[in-house]
Scaffold this motif. Sequence first.
Motif, PDB file in Angstrom:
ATOM      1  N   UNK A  38       0.799  -1.221   0.000  1.00 37.86           N
ATOM      2  CA  UNK A  38       0.000   0.000   0.000  1.00 37.86           C
ATOM      3  C   UNK A  38       0.829   1.266   0.000  1.00 37.86           C
ATOM      4  N   UNK A  39       2.145   1.111  -0.114  1.00 41.30           N
ATOM      5  CA  UNK A  39       3.019   2.281  -0.092  1.00 41.30           C
ATOM      6  C   UNK A  39       3.118   2.885  -1.483  1.00 41.30           C
ATOM      7  N   UNK A  40       3.055   4.187  -1.532  1.00 41.44           N
ATOM      8  CA  UNK A  40       3.108   4.875  -2.814  1.00 41.44           C
ATOM      9  C   UNK A  40       4.501   5.486  -2.988  1.00 41.44           C
ATOM     10  N   UNK A  41       5.254   4.997  -3.987  1.00 37.95           N
ATOM     11  CA  UNK A  41       6.641   5.459  -4.170  1.00 37.95           C
ATOM     12  C   UNK A  41       6.791   6.972  -4.241  1.00 37.95           C
ATOM     13  N   UNK A  42       5.879   7.661  -4.920  1.00 33.35           N
ATOM     14  CA  UNK A  42       6.042   9.108  -5.042  1.00 33.35           C
ATOM     15  C   UNK A  42       5.879   9.795  -3.684  1.00 33.35           C
ATOM     16  N   UNK A  43       5.063   9.218  -2.802  1.00 34.98           N
ATOM     17  CA  UNK A  43       4.898   9.758  -1.452  1.00 34.98           C
ATOM     18  C   UNK A  43       6.178   9.555  -0.651  1.00 34.98           C
ATOM     19  N   UNK A  44       6.787   8.388  -0.798  1.00 37.72           N
ATOM     20  CA  UNK A  44       8.030   8.105  -0.083  1.00 37.72           C
ATOM     21  C   UNK A  44       9.094   9.106  -0.520  1.00 37.72           C
ATOM     22  N   UNK A  45       9.168   9.317  -1.822  1.00 40.22           N
ATOM     23  CA  UNK A  45      10.149  10.262  -2.358  1.00 40.22           C
ATOM     24  C   UNK A  45       9.915  11.670  -1.798  1.00 40.22           C
ATOM     25  N   UNK A  46       8.668  12.057  -1.757  1.00 45.33           N
ATOM     26  CA  UNK A  46       8.296  13.383  -1.264  1.00 45.33           C
ATOM     27  C   UNK A  46       8.734  13.579   0.192  1.00 45.33           C
ATOM     28  N   UNK A  47       8.400  12.608   1.028  1.00 46.09           N
ATOM     29  CA  UNK A  47       8.777  12.701   2.434  1.00 46.09           C
ATOM     30  C   UNK A  47      10.290  12.592   2.608  1.00 46.09           C
ATOM     31  N   UNK A  48      10.898  11.776   1.753  1.00 46.20           N
ATOM     32  CA  UNK A  48      12.343  11.589   1.850  1.00 46.20           C
ATOM     33  C   UNK A  48      13.076  12.916   1.627  1.00 46.20           C
ATOM     34  N   UNK A  49      12.656  13.630   0.600  1.00 42.37           N
ATOM     35  CA  UNK A  49      13.312  14.900   0.277  1.00 42.37           C
ATOM     36  C   UNK A  49      13.243  15.872   1.462  1.00 42.37           C
TER      37      UNK A  49
END
Length: 113
Positions: A38-49
């Motif tokens: 259920x994890x959305x890669x673009x969300x992970x990237x967003x939070x990562x930045x």
Amino acid sequence: MHELSVTQNIIKISSEEALKHNASKVKEIRIKVGELSGLIPSCIQYYFDIASQGTPVEGALLNIEKIPIAISCSNCNYEGNIKEKSYNCPVCESYNVKIIRGNEFLIDSLEVD
Ligand SMILES: [Zn+2]
């Protein structure tokens, strides 16, 4: 907000690894994410930045690989991927299946300087 805690975990683990290897900079972090997680890669990237600022992994490239869902069929013993958006066996169409892949979330490797 699920992605935020996952991302913080990625940053924590990767930073610790970088320190262990005396790396000044992490260039790339490779992650595997199961489609069922259920994890959305673009969300992970967003939070990562945002969350990586000031950590050893700031500026690292996140390389997120999606792992497709795979099942094991109790009816015909098929093991492998399923058809998109269906959760039954692609061979015998039984719903008597176990999910054997697709739930995972893991850090595959780090590339450091
Ligand atoms: Zn089957």
